[in-house]
Design a protein around this motif. Structure first.
Motif, short mmCIF file in Angstrom:
data_model
loop_
_atom_site.label_atom_id
_atom_site.label_comp_id
_atom_site.label_asym_id
_atom_site.label_seq_id
_atom_site.Cartn_x
_atom_site.Cartn_y
_atom_site.Cartn_z
N ASN A 6 107.80 41.96 60.46
CA ASN A 6 108.47 42.62 60.94
C ASN A 6 108.65 43.86 60.01
O ASN A 6 110.29 44.68 60.41
CB ASN A 6 109.65 41.90 62.07
CG ASN A 6 109.51 43.61 63.23
OD1 ASN A 6 109.17 44.21 63.38
ND2 ASN A 6 111.01 43.53 63.26
N THR A 8 110.46 47.23 58.23
CA THR A 8 109.72 48.60 59.18
C THR A 8 110.66 49.71 57.79
O THR A 8 111.37 48.98 56.33
CB THR A 8 111.34 48.87 60.28
OG1 THR A 8 112.11 47.87 59.76
CG2 THR A 8 110.96 48.06 61.22
N ASP A 63 113.54 48.88 55.75
CA ASP A 63 115.28 48.76 56.42
C ASP A 63 115.54 47.30 57.36
O ASP A 63 116.45 47.09 57.94
CB ASP A 63 115.17 49.84 57.71
CG ASP A 63 114.65 50.84 56.60
OD1 ASP A 63 115.61 50.91 55.68
OD2 ASP A 63 114.16 51.80 57.12
N GLY A 64 114.27 46.36 57.89
CA GLY A 64 114.83 45.84 58.52
C GLY A 64 113.18 44.64 58.36
O GLY A 64 112.25 45.08 57.34
N GLU A 66 111.63 40.71 57.07
CA GLU A 66 111.84 39.45 55.51
C GLU A 66 110.25 39.60 55.26
O GLU A 66 109.10 40.30 55.49
CB GLU A 66 111.75 38.58 56.45
CG GLU A 66 112.94 38.27 57.27
CD GLU A 66 113.02 36.72 57.66
OE1 GLU A 66 111.95 36.41 58.21
OE2 GLU A 66 113.90 35.86 58.25
N SER A 75 115.11 38.88 51.09
CA SER A 75 116.11 39.90 51.96
C SER A 75 118.28 39.10 51.49
O SER A 75 118.55 40.30 50.76
CB SER A 75 116.16 39.71 53.02
OG SER A 75 114.88 40.13 53.90
#
Length: 339
Positions: A6, A8, A63-64, A66, A75
């Motif tokens: 995921n 971003t 930004d987001g 893992e 992270s």
């Protein structure tokens, strides 16, 4: 070797007349790159491919999500503690003309990272050992060390420059190579040699390969036996085994990319018409529902009602994000197989 969950990335900028602009370069990208495996990302310019490559090499932040490298989630690590993991991933840049310092010879270009690597691993970092290792790497990428080591970049052809860039990436013993449009600026007659070299490095050294391109044919050649991810505006819209996606594309965007393959005159086979997007890409707007709907030849009201998510449907082998998944075989695919 690499697992992205995921991921971003959003860019925000203030215009000269006070208007803010937000560009969502990556929208929750997931993929897994096994050791010795291959993953290809294809899509038109501006779809987020290069941003993803820079994130994987530590040149960009995300930004987001893992990012896991060899089982370690990055992270929570400081920049200093991340560095050894990113060093195991090296990028082959698109432009070999600007990737090399024009004031340094090939021997100097390869010598510095080799000496650094020798200090880290306890190898002999003397001049003779470094030069011998540089010659070995040049031979590995198909260059004559005696004729190339003393030369400056401007004295080399485009194909030779790109091979030197690959040799430089190999100086730190990487476990992953990220090839970002590695042959797009190379003369057509040289491209097959570079692509074959990338395949050989994967087979002979066990190096994992992430191949970024807009060219479906090169992705199919280099990524044989791997996965193909089709990315549009930062979102993966179709993914699966490379041959499965190429031979029976489901998402209309994938079909448009395949249909853009040039058809040789006199060899055109009977089949459906070429698929062409209805409009140019407009990153300033965020359409409701499917991001590709404003350009899709098959869009209807259902496509704008809700954003489709990546998943599988009955009778379709690969994952896709399409409201009306329909496998189609376009003329260009038939031709590529014939040729």
């Amino acid at each position: 070797m690499i697992e992205a969950r995921n991921i971003t990335r959003t860019y925000r900028s203030r215009g000269s007349f006070g208007g803010d602009r937000t560009v969502r370069a990556l929208r929750g990208v997931d993929f897994t790159l096994p050791k010795g495996g291959a993953v290809s990302f294809i899509g038109e310019s501006g779809c987020g491919k290069t941003t993803l490559g820079k994130i994987l090499t530590g040149l960009e932040t995300f930004d987001g999500g893992e990012l896991v490298i060899d089982g370690v989630e990055l992270s929570g690590l400081s920049q200093r503690r991340r560095a050894p993991y990113f060093r195991r991933i090296q990028m082959i840049h698109q432009d070999p003309y600007s990737a090399l310092n024009p004031t340094r010879t090939v021997a100097q270009t390869l010598g510095d990272p080799l000496r650094m690597r020798a200090g880290e691993t306890g190898r002999d970092g003397g001049s003779a050992a470094v030069r011998a290792r540089a010659a070995e790497l040049l031979q590995l990428v198909g260059l004559d060390p005696g004729g190339v080591l003393p030369k400056y970049p401007h004295q080399l052809s485009g194909g030779q420059r790109q091979r030197v860039v690959i040799a430089r990436a190999l100086t730190v013993d990487p476990e992953v190579l990220i090839a970002d449009e590695a042959v797009s600026m190379i003369d057509v007659s040289m491209r097959l040699g570079i692509l074959s070299l990338l395949r050989d490095l994967r087979a002979d050294l066990g190096i994992s390969l992430l191949f970024i391109t807009h060219d479906v044919a090169t992705a199919r050649y280099v990524g044989e036996g791997g996965e193909l991810h089709v990315i549009y505006r930062g979102e993966v819209v179709e993914r699966g085994a490379t041959d499965s996606v190429v031979q029976a594309p489901v998402h209309p965007y994938t079909q448009c990319l395949l249909s853009a393959i040039p058809v040789l005159r006199g060899l055109e086979l009977p089949g459906p018409e070429r698929l062409v997007p209805l409009a140019a890409l407009d990153e300033r707007t965020e359409p409701p529902g499917c991001l590709f709907a404003p350009r899709c030849p098959f869009a209807d009201d259902a496509c704008t009602a809700a954003r489709p998510t990546l998943g599988r449907t009955s009778g379709v082998e690969q994952e896709h994000a399409c409201v009306h998944p329909t496998p189609r075989r376009v003329v260009a695919v038939e031709l590529s197989e014939r040729v």
